[in-house]
Motif scaffolding. Sequence first.
Motif, PDB file in Angstrom:
ATOM      1  N   PHE A  25      -3.066  -9.614  -0.071  1.00 52.40           N
ATOM      2  CA  PHE A  25      -1.756  -8.983   0.133  1.00 52.40           C
ATOM      3  C   PHE A  25      -1.492  -8.806   1.623  1.00 52.40           C
ATOM      4  N   LYS A  30       3.462 -10.764   1.402  1.00 54.70           N
ATOM      5  CA  LYS A  30       3.472  -9.304   1.257  1.00 54.70           C
ATOM      6  C   LYS A  30       4.854  -8.747   1.566  1.00 54.70           C
ATOM      7  N   TYR A  48       2.997  -9.881  -8.667  1.00 56.75           N
ATOM      8  CA  TYR A  48       2.093 -10.473  -7.677  1.00 56.75           C
ATOM      9  C   TYR A  48       0.881 -11.038  -8.415  1.00 56.75           C
ATOM     10  N   THR A  55      -7.446  -6.914  -3.989  1.00 58.20           N
ATOM     11  CA  THR A  55      -5.983  -6.874  -3.953  1.00 58.20           C
ATOM     12  C   THR A  55      -5.428  -6.372  -5.273  1.00 58.20           C
ATOM     13  N   ASP A 282      -3.896  -6.643   7.081  1.00 56.14           N
ATOM     14  CA  ASP A 282      -2.543  -6.871   7.590  1.00 56.14           C
ATOM     15  C   ASP A 282      -2.399  -6.245   8.977  1.00 56.14           C
TER      16      ASP A 282
END
Length: 326
Positions: A25, A30, A48, A55, A282
């Motif tokens: 993600f 994302k 998703y 995730t 991220d």
Amino acid sequence: TLPYRIFFRRNKLLWVVIGRDDGVFLDNSKYFYCWLKENAPFDVQVVYVTRDKKTQRLLKKNKQDVYLFPTWRAKLCLLKAGFIIVDNYHSFEGRLIDWYRGAILVQLWHGSPLKEIELMLHKKRLQRLGEKKRKLALLILQLEDKFPRLDFLISPSQFFSDHVFIPAFNAKSIILSGYPRNDIFSKKFNLSSALVKINTDSEALERIERHKHLGGKVIIYMPTYRDDFKSSFDIDGFQIDAWNETFHNHNILLVLKLHPEMGAQKINHSSDKLIFIDADSDIYPILPQTDILITDYSSIYFDYLHNNKPIIFFPYDLDYYLINNR
């Protein structure tokens, strides 16, 4: 999957998003998913699909519709989806193209490449083969359908559309929308969203925010990967310990984020002014908090331009890179 596909009709109210590699993600997948959850019509279901158990747990904990591939729920979802959104071709380290057939396929991609990619790279490799091997490779390519016809391809600019994406992809339509992940640089973007916080290094972000609150500066170093997987740390090009005194004297915090392909690399250092970010996490919620980007040939610099802050290029192996990389 052909025998199964004939029993299922595509539902245009079912949208499936798949992240790169194992469906982690992050990146454009994302942020497009986050945008869909806030802006899609109420009767559209956004799901998703991932092969990454971490995730799945994170999204499930946040009450999101997520299915783990290759469970029957994930396969059924892929067979019925009207829209399938990806940011790579090789999802789950393999091909899912058989599950995509009949759906509207949207390619977000994951960068603004400074090197040859996809069809451009494949054609270059074919030129190195003899005539018989080239014909065989082309036949295998057609049978595998490695580069499928895209219904929509997202592009960050007209320049990249003309010079990179048109020769690299087989797309019916290219949409000049910019990348979803760059919405994070907008003042209107909700950084406190629970979805945005998923797969973000919250401890690192809190430390950076404390450092900034006390008047410190933050530099982020994001080198790209090389085809031989060597880095500036292998050749002592970027010596963290040598910079430690400078970091202390000027109250600088260094954030190091490696390319996901280099995530297993170990960096030896003794600096207390370094934050090492997991390569698969991220980085985008952290970027607006930084003051300077140091990079080399990574397309991250295009994204960082939205930050309107200085960029330092460190092409320590330029001659070698031009000869030995894409």
